[in-house]
Design a protein around this motif. Structure first.
Motif, short mmCIF file in Angstrom:
data_model
loop_
_atom_site.label_atom_id
_atom_site.label_comp_id
_atom_site.label_asym_id
_atom_site.label_seq_id
_atom_site.Cartn_x
_atom_site.Cartn_y
_atom_site.Cartn_z
N VAL A 63 -8.99 -4.38 3.91
CA VAL A 63 -9.25 -3.14 3.17
C VAL A 63 -7.99 -2.27 3.15
O VAL A 63 -7.59 -1.75 2.10
CB VAL A 63 -10.44 -2.36 3.79
N GLN A 64 -7.34 -2.13 4.29
CA GLN A 64 -6.16 -1.27 4.35
C GLN A 64 -4.97 -1.88 3.61
O GLN A 64 -4.19 -1.15 2.98
CB GLN A 64 -5.81 -0.97 5.80
N LEU A 65 -4.82 -3.20 3.66
CA LEU A 65 -3.73 -3.83 2.92
C LEU A 65 -3.90 -3.67 1.42
O LEU A 65 -2.93 -3.43 0.70
CB LEU A 65 -3.63 -5.32 3.28
N VAL A 66 -5.12 -3.78 0.94
CA VAL A 66 -5.36 -3.71 -0.51
C VAL A 66 -5.40 -2.27 -0.99
O VAL A 66 -4.76 -1.92 -1.99
CB VAL A 66 -6.66 -4.46 -0.88
N LEU A 67 -6.13 -1.40 -0.30
CA LEU A 67 -6.36 -0.06 -0.81
C LEU A 67 -5.27 0.94 -0.42
O LEU A 67 -5.07 1.93 -1.13
CB LEU A 67 -7.74 0.45 -0.37
N PHE A 68 -4.60 0.74 0.71
CA PHE A 68 -3.57 1.69 1.12
C PHE A 68 -2.16 1.17 0.87
O PHE A 68 -1.29 1.91 0.43
CB PHE A 68 -3.73 2.07 2.59
N LEU A 69 -1.91 -0.09 1.16
CA LEU A 69 -0.57 -0.65 0.96
C LEU A 69 -0.40 -1.30 -0.40
O LEU A 69 0.70 -1.73 -0.75
CB LEU A 69 -0.25 -1.67 2.07
N HIS A 70 -1.48 -1.41 -1.16
CA HIS A 70 -1.46 -1.92 -2.53
C HIS A 70 -0.90 -3.33 -2.62
O HIS A 70 -0.11 -3.64 -3.51
CB HIS A 70 -0.69 -0.97 -3.46
N LEU A 71 -1.29 -4.18 -1.69
CA LEU A 71 -0.89 -5.58 -1.76
C LEU A 71 -1.90 -6.31 -2.64
O LEU A 71 -3.10 -6.15 -2.48
CB LEU A 71 -0.83 -6.21 -0.38
N GLY A 72 -1.39 -7.11 -3.53
CA GLY A 72 -2.27 -7.85 -4.43
C GLY A 72 -1.47 -8.82 -5.27
O GLY A 72 -0.28 -9.08 -5.02
N SER A 73 -2.10 -9.36 -6.30
CA SER A 73 -1.43 -10.35 -7.13
C SER A 73 -0.96 -9.78 -8.47
O SER A 73 -0.44 -10.53 -9.30
CB SER A 73 -2.37 -11.54 -7.37
N ALA A 74 -1.14 -8.50 -8.68
CA ALA A 74 -0.66 -7.90 -9.93
C ALA A 74 0.87 -7.96 -9.95
O ALA A 74 1.52 -7.94 -8.91
CB ALA A 74 -1.14 -6.45 -10.03
N PRO A 75 1.46 -8.03 -11.13
CA PRO A 75 2.93 -8.14 -11.22
C PRO A 75 3.67 -7.01 -10.49
O PRO A 75 4.71 -7.25 -9.88
CB PRO A 75 3.21 -8.10 -12.71
N SER A 76 3.13 -5.81 -10.50
CA SER A 76 3.81 -4.71 -9.83
C SER A 76 3.65 -4.76 -8.32
O SER A 76 4.37 -4.08 -7.60
CB SER A 76 3.26 -3.38 -10.35
N GLN A 77 2.74 -5.59 -7.82
CA GLN A 77 2.48 -5.66 -6.39
C GLN A 77 3.00 -6.94 -5.74
O GLN A 77 2.98 -7.08 -4.53
CB GLN A 77 0.96 -5.57 -6.15
N ARG A 78 3.48 -7.87 -6.54
CA ARG A 78 3.89 -9.17 -5.99
C ARG A 78 5.04 -9.07 -5.00
O ARG A 78 5.06 -9.75 -3.99
CB ARG A 78 4.25 -10.12 -7.12
N SER A 79 6.02 -8.23 -5.30
CA SER A 79 7.17 -8.15 -4.39
C SER A 79 6.75 -7.61 -3.02
O SER A 79 7.20 -8.10 -1.99
CB SER A 79 8.27 -7.28 -4.99
N ASN A 80 5.86 -6.61 -3.01
CA ASN A 80 5.35 -6.10 -1.73
C ASN A 80 4.56 -7.17 -0.99
O ASN A 80 4.66 -7.29 0.24
CB ASN A 80 4.47 -4.87 -1.95
N SER A 81 3.77 -7.94 -1.71
CA SER A 81 2.97 -8.99 -1.08
C SER A 81 3.85 -10.07 -0.49
O SER A 81 3.61 -10.55 0.63
CB SER A 81 2.00 -9.60 -2.09
N VAL A 82 4.89 -10.47 -1.20
CA VAL A 82 5.80 -11.51 -0.71
C VAL A 82 6.55 -11.02 0.53
O VAL A 82 6.67 -11.75 1.52
CB VAL A 82 6.78 -11.95 -1.82
N ILE A 83 7.02 -9.80 0.49
CA ILE A 83 7.72 -9.23 1.65
C ILE A 83 6.79 -9.17 2.85
O ILE A 83 7.17 -9.51 3.98
CB ILE A 83 8.30 -7.84 1.31
#
Length: 123
Positions: A63-83
């Motif tokens: 919940v915290q990764l998705v809603l607060f850190l905005h990690l996901g598979s959307a193009p604007s979120q991919r770099s944060n998710s990979v890091i």
């Protein structure tokens, strides 16, 4: 001048809204309350308390990764998710390597058949 101002806020979609932050906050409170209630109320059998708390902790982490850190598979979120994933992998490698080194040091430093007193007597 106004073009420069709007250009600076072009990626506002990557940030959460007040609604998503409120939902994340409320879900975090509910999950924390459930963990506390699982221990204090006695509704969960004693053998299942630890798995219940771990399960609720994993859900709260997601919940915290998705809603607060905005990690996901959307193009604007991919770099944060990979890091994030690479950082998690690096931490896992460091912890596993440290545990392996400590285990090998423990196994190879003193033979099991020799006690500390016997080793001191040999000197």
């Amino acid at each position: 001048m106004s073009n420069a101002h709007t250009h600076g806020h072009a990626d506002e979609g990557a940030h959460g809204s007040l609604t998503s932050y409120t939902i994340g906050f409320l879900l975090s409170l509910v999950l924390t309350g459930l963990s506390f209630g699982a221990v204090m109320s006695g509704a969960v059998p004693h053998a299942m308390i630890l798995p219940t708390i771990v399960g609720l902790a994993v859900v709260q982490l997601l919940v915290q990764l998705v809603l607060f850190l905005h990690l996901g598979s959307a193009p604007s979120q991919r770099s944060n998710s990979v890091i994030f994933l690479l950082t998690a992998a690096l931490i896992a490698i460091l912890v596993a390597g440290s545990l392996w080194v400590m285990h090998n040091a423990n196994e190879n430093m003193m033979p099991m058949q020799m006690s500390a007193e016997h080793a001191m007597a040999r000197e």
